[in-house]
Write a protein that holds these residues in place. Structure first.
Motif, PDB file in Angstrom:
ATOM      1  N   PRO A 125      27.951  -0.061  15.519  1.00 40.95           N
ATOM      2  CA  PRO A 125      29.243  -0.764  15.501  1.00 40.95           C
ATOM      3  C   PRO A 125      30.132  -0.312  14.355  1.00 40.95           C
ATOM      4  CG  PRO A 125      27.428  -2.219  14.833  1.00 40.95           C
ATOM      5  CD  PRO A 125      26.807  -0.984  15.370  1.00 40.95           C
ATOM      6  N   GLU A 126      29.532   0.210  13.272  1.00 36.10           N
ATOM      7  CA  GLU A 126      30.344   0.654  12.137  1.00 36.10           C
ATOM      8  C   GLU A 126      31.167   1.893  12.459  1.00 36.10           C
ATOM      9  OE1 GLU A 126      27.181   0.079  12.146  1.00 36.10           O
ATOM     10  OE2 GLU A 126      26.552  -1.196  10.450  1.00 36.10           O
ATOM     11  N   ASP A 127      30.707   2.715  13.404  1.00 40.05           N
ATOM     12  CA  ASP A 127      31.406   3.965  13.699  1.00 40.05           C
ATOM     13  C   ASP A 127      32.826   3.707  14.193  1.00 40.05           C
ATOM     14  OD1 ASP A 127      29.067   5.205  12.990  1.00 40.05           O
ATOM     15  OD2 ASP A 127      28.363   5.440  15.049  1.00 40.05           O
TER      16      ASP A 127
ATOM     17  N   PHE B 288      39.751   2.538  10.634  1.00 40.26           N
ATOM     18  CA  PHE B 288      40.261   2.427   9.260  1.00 40.26           C
ATOM     19  C   PHE B 288      40.805   3.758   8.770  1.00 40.26           C
ATOM     20  CE2 PHE B 288      39.621   2.861   4.694  1.00 40.26           C
ATOM     21  CZ  PHE B 288      40.345   1.771   4.219  1.00 40.26           C
ATOM     22  N   TYR B 289      40.052   4.828   8.935  1.00 37.77           N
ATOM     23  CA  TYR B 289      40.491   6.124   8.409  1.00 37.77           C
ATOM     24  C   TYR B 289      41.604   6.734   9.258  1.00 37.77           C
ATOM     25  CZ  TYR B 289      36.662   6.018   5.095  1.00 37.77           C
ATOM     26  OH  TYR B 289      35.819   5.671   4.068  1.00 37.77           O
ATOM     27  N   ARG B 290      41.772   6.280  10.481  1.00 41.96           N
ATOM     28  CA  ARG B 290      42.949   6.696  11.237  1.00 41.96           C
ATOM     29  C   ARG B 290      44.208   6.023  10.691  1.00 41.96           C
ATOM     30  NH1 ARG B 290      41.362   5.258  15.942  1.00 41.96           N
ATOM     31  NH2 ARG B 290      42.410   3.244  15.974  1.00 41.96           N
TER      32      ARG B 290
ATOM     33  N   TRP C 230      44.614   9.056   3.843  1.00 42.63           N
ATOM     34  CA  TRP C 230      44.519   9.525   2.460  1.00 42.63           C
ATOM     35  C   TRP C 230      43.307   8.962   1.733  1.00 42.63           C
ATOM     36  CZ3 TRP C 230      46.798  13.590   0.609  1.00 42.63           C
ATOM     37  CH2 TRP C 230      47.997  14.030   1.171  1.00 42.63           C
ATOM     38  N   GLU C 231      42.654   7.956   2.297  1.00 41.73           N
ATOM     39  CA  GLU C 231      41.434   7.451   1.684  1.00 41.73           C
ATOM     40  C   GLU C 231      40.309   8.484   1.742  1.00 41.73           C
ATOM     41  OE1 GLU C 231      40.598   4.693   0.021  1.00 41.73           O
ATOM     42  OE2 GLU C 231      42.708   4.131   0.001  1.00 41.73           O
ATOM     43  N   LEU C 232      40.399   9.409   2.686  1.00 45.25           N
ATOM     44  CA  LEU C 232      39.386  10.463   2.772  1.00 45.25           C
ATOM     45  C   LEU C 232      39.493  11.448   1.619  1.00 45.25           C
ATOM     46  CD1 LEU C 232      39.543  11.194   6.609  1.00 45.25           C
ATOM     47  CD2 LEU C 232      37.735  10.000   5.380  1.00 45.25           C
ATOM     48  N   ALA C 233      40.651  11.489   0.938  1.00 42.60           N
ATOM     49  CA  ALA C 233      40.829  12.406  -0.180  1.00 42.60           C
ATOM     50  C   ALA C 233      40.224  11.869  -1.473  1.00 42.60           C
ATOM     51  CB  ALA C 233      42.326  12.686  -0.395  1.00 42.60           C
ATOM     52  N   ARG C 234      39.839  10.617  -1.514  1.00 42.96           N
ATOM     53  CA  ARG C 234      39.233  10.052  -2.717  1.00 42.96           C
ATOM     54  C   ARG C 234      37.778  10.508  -2.827  1.00 42.96           C
ATOM     55  NH1 ARG C 234      42.002   5.759  -5.085  1.00 42.96           N
ATOM     56  NH2 ARG C 234      43.857   5.080  -3.930  1.00 42.96           N
TER      57      ARG C 234
ATOM     58  N   GLU D 124      40.413  -7.956  15.552  1.00 40.83           N
ATOM     59  CA  GLU D 124      41.707  -7.674  14.918  1.00 40.83           C
ATOM     60  C   GLU D 124      41.946  -8.579  13.716  1.00 40.83           C
ATOM     61  OE1 GLU D 124      41.185  -8.152  18.071  1.00 40.83           O
ATOM     62  OE2 GLU D 124      41.572  -6.150  18.922  1.00 40.83           O
ATOM     63  N   LYS D 125      41.613  -9.859  13.845  1.00 42.07           N
ATOM     64  CA  LYS D 125      41.814 -10.785  12.736  1.00 42.07           C
ATOM     65  C   LYS D 125      40.892 -10.458  11.571  1.00 42.07           C
ATOM     66  CE  LYS D 125      42.145 -15.705  11.613  1.00 42.07           C
ATOM     67  NZ  LYS D 125      42.010 -17.091  12.135  1.00 42.07           N
ATOM     68  N   ALA D 126      39.629 -10.135  11.871  1.00 43.28           N
ATOM     69  CA  ALA D 126      38.697  -9.761  10.810  1.00 43.28           C
ATOM     70  C   ALA D 126      39.157  -8.493  10.101  1.00 43.28           C
ATOM     71  CB  ALA D 126      37.299  -9.577  11.382  1.00 43.28           C
ATOM     72  N   TYR D 127      39.690  -7.555  10.868  1.00 39.97           N
ATOM     73  CA  TYR D 127      40.190  -6.303  10.276  1.00 39.97           C
ATOM     74  C   TYR D 127      41.397  -6.577   9.390  1.00 39.97           C
ATOM     75  CZ  TYR D 127      42.150  -1.597  10.033  1.00 39.97           C
ATOM     76  OH  TYR D 127      42.672  -0.407   9.601  1.00 39.97           O
ATOM     77  N   ASP D 128      42.293  -7.458   9.822  1.00 36.62           N
ATOM     78  CA  ASP D 128      43.465  -7.792   9.012  1.00 36.62           C
ATOM     79  C   ASP D 128      43.065  -8.492   7.712  1.00 36.62           C
ATOM     80  OD1 ASP D 128      45.084  -6.677  10.915  1.00 36.62           O
ATOM     81  OD2 ASP D 128      45.523  -8.580  11.932  1.00 36.62           O
TER      82      ASP D 128
END
Length: 255
Positions: free
Chosen positions: A77-79, A85-87, A91-95, A144-148
């Motif tokens: 489920p994490e995939d 998130f990274y879509r 720029w979080e991938l550059a950290r 969606e709510k949990a993600y927000d």
């Protein structure tokens, strides 16, 4: 009698051991100790995947699964949450991230009832694990709510880190510390350097082209009312050094 050639793949570790003893291999392969501790299975029975066993209607002779014994796709489920998130935050991938784990069970040491964790930097994985915890704690909550909610906590912590970083820089400068150029300033300097070089090369190219066009004159053809037809009228041309070139020696070039 069983033909041992069919089981030749199971003898890879034994053959490698013999080659090491004979000196044909100078060092152990990377897989040598692992295969020795966890040897491959000798069972030739194929197990039907559980999702195919749960079929209500039995398989008929004319209708059988074509990919029954193919390796099943492993999904977590994490995939899907990481992809989302990274879509949204590429720029979080550059950290930089630390991928080293002590025992492979570091995730058991964190309490995801809160976003910040001791010993773990804030990153996209924090949002993913926090979202999973919210879905498990509140099953009625939508994805969606949990993600927000997890994303809002992530933004607040990122803002707090940025404020702390700025205050630390101001305090260091107040105490006499000096800092070099930032990565943004270095990038702007490199961009300006290449733009200036491009400008010089372009100007030089334009000057060479104009000089080449001014060296040769276009031949003007005039029609003559003679029996020979069209007679080209060639004028004397001026060379690069200012000398006059005779018509019969002038190089003709039409752009």
């Amino acid at each position: 009698m069983i033909n041992l050639r069919r089981f030749r793949s199971l003898r890879v570790h034994q053959n490698a051991s013999q080659m090491l003893e004979a000196g044909r291999l100078q060092e152990e392969p990377a897989w040598y100790r692992i295969v020795g501790s966890i040897p491959p299975t000798t069972s030739l029975v194929r197990i039907i995947p559980p999702q195919l066993k749960e079929r209500k209607k039995p398989w008929t002779k004319n209708h059988r699964p074509s990919r029954m014994y193919m390796p099943q796709k492993i999904e977590y489920p994490e995939d899907k949450l990481r992809t989302q998130f990274y879509r949204d935050h590429p720029w979080e991938l550059a950290r930089p991230r630390v991928l080293v784990e002590n025992d492979g069970k570091d995730y058991l040491k964190y309490d995801w009832s809160k976003m910040p964790q001791k010993g773990k930097p804030l990153d996209g994985e924090s949002v993913v694990q926090r979202q999973l915890w919210l879905r498990g704690k509140y099953p009625e909550m939508s994805a969606e709510k949990a993600y927000d909610m997890a994303r809002k906590e992530f933004y607040d912590l990122r803002l707090q880190e940025d404020i702390e970083r700025r205050i630390a820089v101001e305090e260091a400068r107040a105490c006499g510390a000096t800092f070099g150029k930032t990565y943004l300033e270095l990038g702007i300097e490199m961009e300006e350097k290449y733009l200036e070089q491009w400008r010089k090369d372009t100007i030089a190219f334009i000057l060479r082209r104009r000089q080449r066009q001014s060296t040769f004159k276009v031949i003007e053809f005039t029609s003559a009312s003679t029996e020979e037809g069209f007679i080209p009228a060639i004028e004397a041309e001026e060379g690069e050094g200012g000398e006059t070139i005779e018509p019969e020696k002038a190089a003709v070039a039409i752009p």
